[in-house]
Design a protein around this motif. Structure first.
Motif, short mmCIF file in Angstrom:
data_model
loop_
_atom_site.label_atom_id
_atom_site.label_comp_id
_atom_site.label_asym_id
_atom_site.label_seq_id
_atom_site.Cartn_x
_atom_site.Cartn_y
_atom_site.Cartn_z
N SER A 35 0.83 -1.21 0.00
CA SER A 35 0.00 0.00 0.00
C SER A 35 0.86 1.26 0.00
N LYS A 36 1.91 1.25 0.81
CA LYS A 36 2.82 2.39 0.88
C LYS A 36 3.50 2.63 -0.45
N ARG A 37 3.93 1.57 -1.11
CA ARG A 37 4.59 1.69 -2.40
C ARG A 37 3.64 2.24 -3.46
N ILE A 38 2.39 1.79 -3.44
CA ILE A 38 1.41 2.28 -4.41
C ILE A 38 1.13 3.77 -4.17
N ARG A 39 0.97 4.15 -2.90
CA ARG A 39 0.76 5.58 -2.58
C ARG A 39 1.95 6.42 -3.04
N ARG A 40 3.17 5.91 -2.82
CA ARG A 40 4.36 6.65 -3.22
C ARG A 40 4.42 6.78 -4.73
N LEU A 41 4.04 5.72 -5.45
CA LEU A 41 4.03 5.77 -6.91
C LEU A 41 3.02 6.79 -7.40
N LYS A 42 1.85 6.82 -6.78
CA LYS A 42 0.84 7.83 -7.14
C LYS A 42 1.41 9.23 -6.96
N GLY A 43 2.11 9.46 -5.84
CA GLY A 43 2.71 10.76 -5.59
C GLY A 43 3.80 11.11 -6.58
N THR A 44 4.61 10.12 -6.93
CA THR A 44 5.70 10.33 -7.89
C THR A 44 5.15 10.70 -9.26
N LEU A 45 4.12 10.00 -9.68
CA LEU A 45 3.54 10.24 -11.01
C LEU A 45 2.57 11.41 -11.00
N GLY A 46 2.08 11.76 -9.83
CA GLY A 46 1.12 12.85 -9.73
C GLY A 46 -0.22 12.52 -10.36
N ALA A 47 -0.56 11.25 -10.35
CA ALA A 47 -1.82 10.82 -10.97
C ALA A 47 -2.28 9.53 -10.32
N ALA A 48 -3.55 9.25 -10.52
CA ALA A 48 -4.09 7.97 -10.07
C ALA A 48 -3.50 6.88 -10.96
N VAL A 49 -2.99 5.82 -10.34
CA VAL A 49 -2.37 4.74 -11.12
C VAL A 49 -3.15 3.44 -11.04
N THR A 50 -4.19 3.43 -10.23
CA THR A 50 -4.94 2.19 -10.04
C THR A 50 -6.43 2.45 -10.07
N SER A 51 -7.13 1.40 -10.28
CA SER A 51 -8.58 1.44 -10.19
C SER A 51 -8.98 1.08 -8.77
N SER A 52 -9.97 1.75 -8.23
CA SER A 52 -10.41 1.41 -6.88
C SER A 52 -11.01 0.01 -6.83
N ALA A 53 -11.40 -0.52 -7.98
CA ALA A 53 -11.92 -1.88 -8.03
C ALA A 53 -10.83 -2.89 -7.69
N ILE A 54 -9.58 -2.56 -8.03
CA ILE A 54 -8.46 -3.45 -7.75
C ILE A 54 -7.99 -3.25 -6.32
N LEU A 55 -7.89 -2.01 -5.90
CA LEU A 55 -7.39 -1.71 -4.57
C LEU A 55 -8.54 -1.35 -3.69
#
Length: 55
Positions: A35-55
């Motif tokens: 979860s932390k890695r996904i949040r960090r990736l979102k911050g790095t890219l400045g965009a949503a990277v996943t679907s809430s259906a997956i996470l």
């Protein structure tokens, strides 16, 4: 560079496994680490990277 790569590997694992829990098991880390890695990736890219259906 290592954190970005870990974040991307985690993202791919979540997509492939369609589950945070299974991705964590596959990568031998905790679900909270994924979860932390996904949040960090979102911050790095400045965009949503996943679907809430997956996470």
């Amino acid at each position: 560079m290592g954190m970005v790569m870990d974040d991307l590997i985690s993202f791919v694992a979540v997509i492939e496994e369609a589950s945070l829990t299974r991705a964590a098991t596959t990568l031998c880390v905790t679900q909270s680490a994924i979860s932390k890695r996904i949040r960090r990736l979102k911050g790095t890219l400045g965009a949503a990277v996943t679907s809430s259906a997956i996470l």
